[in-house]
Design a protein around this motif. Structure first.
Motif, mmCIF file in Angstrom:
data_model
loop_
_atom_site.group_PDB
_atom_site.id
_atom_site.type_symbol
_atom_site.label_atom_id
_atom_site.label_comp_id
_atom_site.label_asym_id
_atom_site.label_seq_id
_atom_site.Cartn_x
_atom_site.Cartn_y
_atom_site.Cartn_z
ATOM 1 N N THR A 185 1.954 -3.111 3.263
ATOM 2 C CA THR A 185 0.611 -2.085 3.941
ATOM 3 C C THR A 185 0.535 -0.886 2.920
ATOM 4 O O THR A 185 -0.575 -0.776 2.660
ATOM 5 C CB THR A 185 1.152 -1.477 5.031
ATOM 6 N N MET A 186 1.454 -0.423 2.447
ATOM 7 C CA MET A 186 1.255 0.817 1.156
ATOM 8 C C MET A 186 2.316 0.822 0.393
ATOM 9 O O MET A 186 3.305 0.148 0.505
ATOM 10 C CB MET A 186 1.140 1.988 1.934
ATOM 11 N N PHE A 187 1.996 1.503 -0.892
ATOM 12 C CA PHE A 187 3.216 1.493 -1.869
ATOM 13 C C PHE A 187 3.295 2.864 -2.264
ATOM 14 O O PHE A 187 2.994 3.784 -1.450
ATOM 15 C CB PHE A 187 2.703 0.988 -3.238
ATOM 16 N N MET A 188 4.152 3.277 -3.137
ATOM 17 C CA MET A 188 4.304 4.794 -3.470
ATOM 18 C C MET A 188 3.255 5.550 -3.531
ATOM 19 O O MET A 188 2.204 5.060 -3.968
ATOM 20 C CB MET A 188 5.214 4.776 -5.019
ATOM 21 N N LEU A 206 -6.532 -2.696 7.179
ATOM 22 C CA LEU A 206 -5.600 -2.175 6.360
ATOM 23 C C LEU A 206 -5.598 -0.666 6.374
ATOM 24 O O LEU A 206 -4.645 -0.204 6.583
ATOM 25 C CB LEU A 206 -5.469 -2.776 4.820
ATOM 26 N N TYR A 207 -6.877 0.047 6.437
ATOM 27 C CA TYR A 207 -6.979 1.273 6.475
ATOM 28 C C TYR A 207 -6.392 1.519 7.695
ATOM 29 O O TYR A 207 -5.658 2.838 8.099
ATOM 30 C CB TYR A 207 -8.369 1.838 6.421
ATOM 31 N N SER A 209 -4.503 0.044 9.775
ATOM 32 C CA SER A 209 -2.952 0.019 9.998
ATOM 33 C C SER A 209 -1.926 1.153 9.372
ATOM 34 O O SER A 209 -1.134 1.503 9.999
ATOM 35 C CB SER A 209 -2.525 -1.435 9.248
ATOM 36 N N VAL A 210 -2.590 1.503 8.207
ATOM 37 C CA VAL A 210 -1.771 2.645 7.539
ATOM 38 C C VAL A 210 -2.118 3.941 8.231
ATOM 39 O O VAL A 210 -1.065 4.745 8.342
ATOM 40 C CB VAL A 210 -2.246 2.722 6.094
ATOM 41 N N ARG A 211 -3.233 4.068 8.890
ATOM 42 C CA ARG A 211 -3.297 5.540 9.566
ATOM 43 C C ARG A 211 -2.531 5.136 10.722
ATOM 44 O O ARG A 211 -1.997 6.496 11.174
ATOM 45 C CB ARG A 211 -4.902 5.377 10.000
ATOM 46 N N ARG A 212 -2.314 4.211 11.344
ATOM 47 C CA ARG A 212 -1.415 4.200 12.325
ATOM 48 C C ARG A 212 0.169 4.605 12.096
ATOM 49 O O ARG A 212 0.510 5.233 12.888
ATOM 50 C CB ARG A 212 -1.679 2.693 13.046
ATOM 51 N N LEU A 213 0.532 3.940 11.031
ATOM 52 C CA LEU A 213 1.719 4.188 10.507
ATOM 53 C C LEU A 213 1.829 5.631 10.243
ATOM 54 O O LEU A 213 3.076 6.198 10.255
ATOM 55 C CB LEU A 213 2.139 3.476 9.376
ATOM 56 N N MET A 214 0.861 6.164 9.605
ATOM 57 C CA MET A 214 1.203 7.769 9.404
ATOM 58 C C MET A 214 1.122 8.652 10.490
ATOM 59 O O MET A 214 1.135 9.948 10.257
ATOM 60 C CB MET A 214 -0.319 8.013 8.416
#
Length: 310
Positions: A185-188, A206-207, A209-214
Protein backbone atom coordinates in the motif's frame (compact mmCIF):
# COMPACT_ATOMS: atom_id res chain seq x y z
CA UNK A 1 -13.01 9.77 6.93
CA UNK A 2 -15.19 7.81 9.33
CA UNK A 3 -13.14 5.32 11.34
CA UNK A 4 -14.67 1.87 10.86
CA UNK A 5 -15.14 -0.81 13.51
CA UNK A 6 -12.31 -3.02 12.27
CA UNK A 7 -9.82 -0.16 12.26
CA UNK A 8 -10.97 0.91 15.73
CA UNK A 9 -10.17 -2.59 16.98
CA UNK A 10 -6.76 -2.42 15.32
CA UNK A 11 -6.10 1.02 16.78
CA UNK A 12 -7.05 -0.21 20.25
CA UNK A 13 -4.67 -3.13 19.88
CA UNK A 14 -1.81 -0.80 18.93
CA UNK A 15 -2.57 1.59 21.78
CA UNK A 16 -2.72 -1.21 24.34
CA UNK A 17 0.64 -2.52 23.19
CA UNK A 18 2.21 0.95 23.21
CA UNK A 19 0.79 1.50 26.68
CA UNK A 20 2.65 -1.49 28.02
CA UNK A 21 -0.37 -3.71 28.68
CA UNK A 22 0.77 -6.17 26.02
CA UNK A 23 4.16 -7.51 25.01
CA UNK A 24 5.15 -6.28 21.57
CA UNK A 25 5.69 -8.73 18.74
CA UNK A 26 9.26 -9.68 17.90
CA UNK A 27 9.89 -8.82 14.25
CA UNK A 28 12.82 -10.17 12.24
CA UNK A 29 13.24 -8.98 8.65
CA UNK A 30 14.97 -10.75 5.77
CA UNK A 31 15.61 -8.45 2.82
CA UNK A 32 16.04 -9.95 -0.65
CA UNK A 33 17.95 -7.35 -2.63
CA UNK A 34 17.37 -9.05 -5.98
CA UNK A 35 13.60 -8.44 -5.70
CA UNK A 36 13.75 -5.58 -3.15
CA UNK A 37 11.40 -7.61 -0.92
CA UNK A 38 11.25 -7.78 2.87
CA UNK A 39 10.08 -11.05 4.41
CA UNK A 40 9.10 -10.92 8.07
CA UNK A 41 9.03 -13.49 10.84
CA UNK A 42 6.70 -12.15 13.52
CA UNK A 43 6.67 -14.00 16.83
CA UNK A 44 5.07 -13.91 20.25
CA UNK A 45 7.90 -13.92 22.82
CA UNK A 46 5.71 -15.60 25.44
CA UNK A 47 4.58 -18.65 23.46
CA UNK A 48 7.18 -18.73 20.66
CA UNK A 49 4.36 -19.00 18.10
CA UNK A 50 5.11 -17.20 14.84
CA UNK A 51 3.93 -16.08 11.41
CA UNK A 52 5.96 -15.63 8.24
CA UNK A 53 4.85 -12.77 5.99
CA UNK A 54 5.62 -12.49 2.24
CA UNK A 55 8.30 -15.14 1.72
CA UNK A 56 10.58 -15.25 -1.33
CA UNK A 57 11.45 -18.17 -3.61
CA UNK A 58 14.73 -17.54 -5.44
CA UNK A 59 14.22 -17.43 -9.19
CA UNK A 60 16.66 -16.81 -12.01
CA UNK A 61 14.67 -15.39 -14.89
CA UNK A 62 17.28 -16.04 -17.57
CA UNK A 63 17.61 -19.77 -16.86
CA UNK A 64 14.19 -20.44 -15.34
CA UNK A 65 15.72 -22.06 -12.25
CA UNK A 66 14.36 -21.84 -8.71
CA UNK A 67 16.18 -22.07 -5.40
CA UNK A 68 15.63 -21.93 -1.66
CA UNK A 69 18.54 -19.94 -0.25
CA UNK A 70 16.32 -17.04 0.86
CA UNK A 71 13.74 -19.34 2.41
CA UNK A 72 16.44 -21.38 4.12
CA UNK A 73 17.62 -18.26 5.96
CA UNK A 74 14.11 -17.89 7.35
CA UNK A 75 14.01 -21.55 8.33
CA UNK A 76 17.38 -21.27 10.09
CA UNK A 77 16.09 -18.35 12.15
CA UNK A 78 12.87 -20.19 13.04
CA UNK A 79 14.87 -23.20 14.21
CA UNK A 80 17.47 -21.10 16.05
CA UNK A 81 14.73 -19.30 18.02
CA UNK A 82 12.70 -22.49 18.58
CA UNK A 83 9.65 -20.89 16.99
CA UNK A 84 6.43 -22.70 16.10
CA UNK A 85 5.05 -21.38 12.82
CA UNK A 86 1.26 -21.06 12.84
CA UNK A 87 0.78 -18.89 9.76
CA UNK A 88 2.27 -18.24 6.33
CA UNK A 89 0.73 -14.93 5.28
CA UNK A 90 0.62 -13.25 1.89
CA UNK A 91 -0.33 -9.57 1.74
CA UNK A 92 -1.36 -10.00 -1.91
CA UNK A 93 -0.51 -11.80 -5.15
CA UNK A 94 2.95 -10.36 -5.73
CA UNK A 95 4.15 -9.35 -9.18
CA UNK A 96 7.83 -8.93 -8.29
CA UNK A 97 8.80 -12.20 -6.63
CA UNK A 98 7.68 -15.80 -6.33
CA UNK A 99 6.35 -17.03 -2.99
CA UNK A 100 8.20 -19.77 -1.09
CA UNK A 101 5.14 -20.60 1.03
CA UNK A 102 4.76 -24.27 -0.06
CA UNK A 103 8.45 -24.97 0.66
CA UNK A 104 8.23 -23.28 4.05
CA UNK A 105 5.01 -25.12 4.86
CA UNK A 106 6.72 -28.42 4.13
CA UNK A 107 9.73 -27.52 6.32
CA UNK A 108 8.22 -25.62 9.27
CA UNK A 109 4.44 -25.98 8.97
CA UNK A 110 1.84 -23.26 9.23
CA UNK A 111 -1.43 -22.48 7.47
CA UNK A 112 -1.31 -20.40 4.30
CA UNK A 113 -3.60 -17.35 4.31
CA UNK A 114 -4.41 -14.51 1.91
CA UNK A 115 -7.22 -12.00 1.39
CA UNK A 116 -10.54 -13.37 0.14
CA UNK A 117 -10.39 -11.15 -2.96
CA UNK A 118 -7.73 -13.54 -4.31
CA UNK A 119 -10.62 -15.00 -6.30
CA UNK A 120 -10.91 -11.73 -8.24
CA UNK A 121 -7.21 -11.88 -9.11
CA UNK A 122 -7.48 -15.55 -10.07
CA UNK A 123 -10.37 -14.81 -12.41
CA UNK A 124 -8.55 -11.95 -14.13
CA UNK A 125 -5.21 -13.69 -14.54
CA UNK A 126 -6.72 -17.10 -15.16
CA UNK A 127 -8.04 -15.58 -18.39
CA UNK A 128 -4.79 -13.76 -19.19
CA UNK A 129 -2.82 -17.01 -18.88
CA UNK A 130 -5.62 -19.08 -20.50
CA UNK A 131 -5.46 -21.51 -17.61
CA UNK A 132 -8.57 -23.49 -18.50
CA UNK A 133 -11.08 -25.13 -16.20
CA UNK A 134 -8.48 -27.18 -14.33
CA UNK A 135 -7.25 -24.02 -12.62
CA UNK A 136 -9.49 -23.43 -9.61
CA UNK A 137 -10.51 -19.79 -9.18
CA UNK A 138 -12.02 -20.17 -5.71
CA UNK A 139 -8.92 -19.58 -3.56
CA UNK A 140 -8.74 -23.27 -2.67
CA UNK A 141 -4.94 -23.25 -3.12
CA UNK A 142 -4.83 -21.41 0.23
CA UNK A 143 -5.80 -22.76 3.65
CA UNK A 144 -7.55 -19.59 4.86
CA UNK A 145 -9.13 -16.66 3.00
CA UNK A 146 -9.26 -13.52 5.14
CA UNK A 147 -11.92 -10.84 5.12
CA UNK A 148 -11.62 -7.30 6.44
CA UNK A 149 -11.56 -7.39 10.24
CA UNK A 150 -10.74 -11.07 10.61
CA UNK A 151 -8.65 -11.88 13.67
CA UNK A 152 -5.94 -14.54 13.73
CA UNK A 153 -3.96 -15.67 16.76
CA UNK A 154 -0.17 -15.91 16.93
CA UNK A 155 0.16 -17.34 20.39
CA UNK A 156 -1.02 -14.58 22.72
CA UNK A 157 -0.77 -11.97 19.95
CA UNK A 158 -3.81 -10.94 17.94
CA UNK A 159 -3.50 -10.21 14.25
CA UNK A 160 -6.21 -8.02 12.72
CA UNK A 161 -6.49 -8.27 8.93
CA UNK A 162 -7.46 -5.11 7.05
CA UNK A 163 -8.54 -5.12 3.40
CA UNK A 164 -6.61 -2.34 1.63
CA UNK A 165 -7.37 -2.53 -2.11
CA UNK A 166 -5.82 -0.27 -4.70
CA UNK A 167 -2.48 -1.75 -5.69
CA UNK A 168 -4.49 -4.91 -6.41
CA UNK A 169 -8.07 -5.80 -5.42
CA UNK A 170 -6.82 -8.37 -2.89
CA UNK A 171 -4.26 -6.44 -0.84
CA UNK A 172 -4.32 -6.96 2.93
CA UNK A 173 -2.48 -5.21 5.75
CA UNK A 174 -1.90 -6.82 9.13
CA UNK A 175 -1.89 -5.17 12.54
CA UNK A 176 -0.02 -7.24 15.12
CA UNK A 177 0.37 -5.54 18.48
CA UNK A 178 2.04 -2.17 17.86
CA UNK A 179 3.18 -3.16 14.36
CA UNK A 180 1.59 -2.71 10.94
CA UNK A 181 2.62 -4.78 7.92
CA UNK A 182 1.47 -2.76 4.92
CA UNK A 183 2.18 -5.00 1.96
CA UNK A 184 2.38 -2.75 -1.12
CA UNK A 185 0.00 0.00 0.00
CA UNK A 186 2.87 2.39 0.75
CA UNK A 187 6.64 2.57 0.88
CA UNK A 188 9.20 4.55 2.87
CA UNK A 189 8.20 8.22 3.25
CA UNK A 190 10.90 9.35 0.81
CA UNK A 191 9.74 6.88 -1.86
CA UNK A 192 5.96 7.20 -1.65
CA UNK A 193 3.34 4.74 -2.85
CA UNK A 194 2.78 1.61 -4.90
CA UNK A 195 1.59 1.64 -8.48
CA UNK A 196 -2.10 1.09 -9.20
CA UNK A 197 -2.15 0.21 -12.90
CA UNK A 198 -2.17 -3.58 -12.74
CA UNK A 199 -5.42 -5.28 -13.81
CA UNK A 200 -7.90 -4.53 -11.03
CA UNK A 201 -5.75 -1.74 -9.58
CA UNK A 202 -7.35 1.57 -8.60
CA UNK A 203 -5.48 4.70 -7.52
CA UNK A 204 -8.54 6.17 -5.81
CA UNK A 205 -9.03 2.99 -3.79
CA UNK A 206 -5.34 3.00 -2.90
CA UNK A 207 -5.56 6.55 -1.56
CA UNK A 208 -8.53 5.63 0.62
CA UNK A 209 -6.83 2.47 1.87
CA UNK A 210 -3.73 4.40 2.92
CA UNK A 211 -5.79 7.13 4.57
CA UNK A 212 -7.52 4.41 6.54
CA UNK A 213 -4.21 2.99 7.74
CA UNK A 214 -2.94 6.46 8.61
CA UNK A 215 -5.56 6.66 11.35
CA UNK A 216 -3.45 4.25 13.38
CA UNK A 217 -1.45 5.86 16.23
CA UNK A 218 1.67 7.91 15.47
CA UNK A 219 4.04 5.45 17.17
CA UNK A 220 2.81 2.42 15.23
CA UNK A 221 5.79 0.55 13.84
CA UNK A 222 5.31 0.31 10.06
CA UNK A 223 6.96 -2.56 8.19
CA UNK A 224 7.00 -2.33 4.39
CA UNK A 225 7.05 -5.11 1.82
CA UNK A 226 9.60 -3.38 -0.42
CA UNK A 227 12.25 -0.71 -0.60
CA UNK A 228 13.86 0.58 -3.79
CA UNK A 229 16.17 3.28 -2.38
CA UNK A 230 14.75 6.73 -2.91
CA UNK A 231 16.85 9.29 -4.81
CA UNK A 232 19.80 10.48 -2.72
CA UNK A 233 19.53 7.49 -0.35
CA UNK A 234 22.24 4.83 -0.68
CA UNK A 235 20.92 2.17 1.71
CA UNK A 236 17.80 0.03 1.98
CA UNK A 237 15.24 0.73 4.72
CA UNK A 238 11.96 -1.09 5.35
CA UNK A 239 10.78 0.10 8.77
CA UNK A 240 9.31 3.48 9.71
CA UNK A 241 6.48 4.91 11.85
CA UNK A 242 2.98 6.03 11.10
CA UNK A 243 3.84 9.57 12.15
CA UNK A 244 6.60 9.67 9.53
CA UNK A 245 4.27 8.29 6.86
CA UNK A 246 1.47 10.69 7.68
CA UNK A 247 3.63 13.80 7.78
CA UNK A 248 6.41 13.08 5.28
CA UNK A 249 5.30 10.53 2.67
CA UNK A 250 6.11 12.27 -0.61
CA UNK A 251 2.96 10.95 -2.34
CA UNK A 252 0.54 10.59 0.54
CA UNK A 253 1.30 13.01 3.36
CA UNK A 254 -1.72 14.48 5.13
CA UNK A 255 -1.97 17.53 2.87
CA UNK A 256 -2.29 15.55 -0.39
CA UNK A 257 -5.88 15.41 -1.67
CA UNK A 258 -7.43 12.36 -3.26
CA UNK A 259 -7.72 14.00 -6.69
CA UNK A 260 -4.10 15.19 -6.57
CA UNK A 261 -2.92 11.70 -5.65
CA UNK A 262 -4.95 10.03 -8.40
CA UNK A 263 -3.60 12.49 -10.99
CA UNK A 264 0.00 11.96 -9.83
CA UNK A 265 -0.33 8.18 -9.63
CA UNK A 266 -1.99 7.90 -13.05
CA UNK A 267 0.66 10.05 -14.71
CA UNK A 268 3.52 8.26 -12.97
CA UNK A 269 2.19 4.76 -13.63
CA UNK A 270 2.00 5.51 -17.35
CA UNK A 271 5.79 5.86 -17.39
CA UNK A 272 6.58 2.61 -15.53
CA UNK A 273 7.65 -0.64 -17.14
CA UNK A 274 6.07 -3.91 -16.06
CA UNK A 275 7.94 -5.61 -13.18
CA UNK A 276 10.68 -7.93 -14.44
CA UNK A 277 9.13 -11.04 -12.89
CA UNK A 278 5.43 -10.25 -13.25
CA UNK A 279 4.64 -13.10 -15.67
CA UNK A 280 6.27 -15.95 -13.71
CA UNK A 281 5.39 -14.42 -10.34
CA UNK A 282 1.65 -14.09 -10.83
CA UNK A 283 1.31 -17.53 -12.41
CA UNK A 284 2.91 -19.06 -9.33
CA UNK A 285 1.55 -16.76 -6.63
CA UNK A 286 -2.09 -17.03 -7.68
CA UNK A 287 -1.61 -20.76 -7.03
CA UNK A 288 -0.44 -20.12 -3.47
CA UNK A 289 3.20 -20.41 -4.49
CA UNK A 290 2.72 -23.81 -6.13
CA UNK A 291 4.26 -24.36 -9.54
CA UNK A 292 2.02 -25.56 -12.40
CA UNK A 293 1.64 -29.29 -12.77
CA UNK A 294 4.36 -31.07 -14.81
CA UNK A 295 3.45 -31.81 -18.42
CA UNK A 296 3.56 -35.27 -20.00
CA UNK A 297 7.35 -35.11 -20.38
CA UNK A 298 7.79 -34.49 -16.65
CA UNK A 299 8.85 -30.86 -17.03
CA UNK A 300 7.15 -27.79 -15.55
CA UNK A 301 6.42 -24.82 -17.79
CA UNK A 302 5.34 -21.22 -17.27
CA UNK A 303 3.46 -19.33 -19.97
CA UNK A 304 4.58 -16.13 -21.69
CA UNK A 305 1.51 -14.33 -23.08
CA UNK A 306 2.46 -11.85 -25.77
CA UNK A 307 1.19 -8.29 -26.07
CA UNK A 308 -1.31 -8.53 -23.19
CA UNK A 309 0.45 -6.58 -20.45
CA UNK A 310 1.96 -3.27 -21.57
Amino acid sequence: MQTDTHLKRATTLVEETLGGDRQAAVVRAFFDESTFTATYVVSDPASKRAAIIDSVLDYDHASGTTGFASADLVIAYVEQENLIVDWLLETHVHADHLSAAPYLQEKVGGRLAIGAEITTVQNVFGKIFNEGTEFERDGSQFDVLMDDGDVLQIGELKLIALHVPGHTPADMAFVIGDALFTGDTMFMPDYGSARADFPGGDARALYRSVRRLMELPDATRVFLCHDYKAPNRDHFVWETTMLAERTANVHLHKDVTEDDFVAMRTQRDATLEMPRLILPAIQVNMRGGHLPQPEDNGNIYLKLPLNLLR
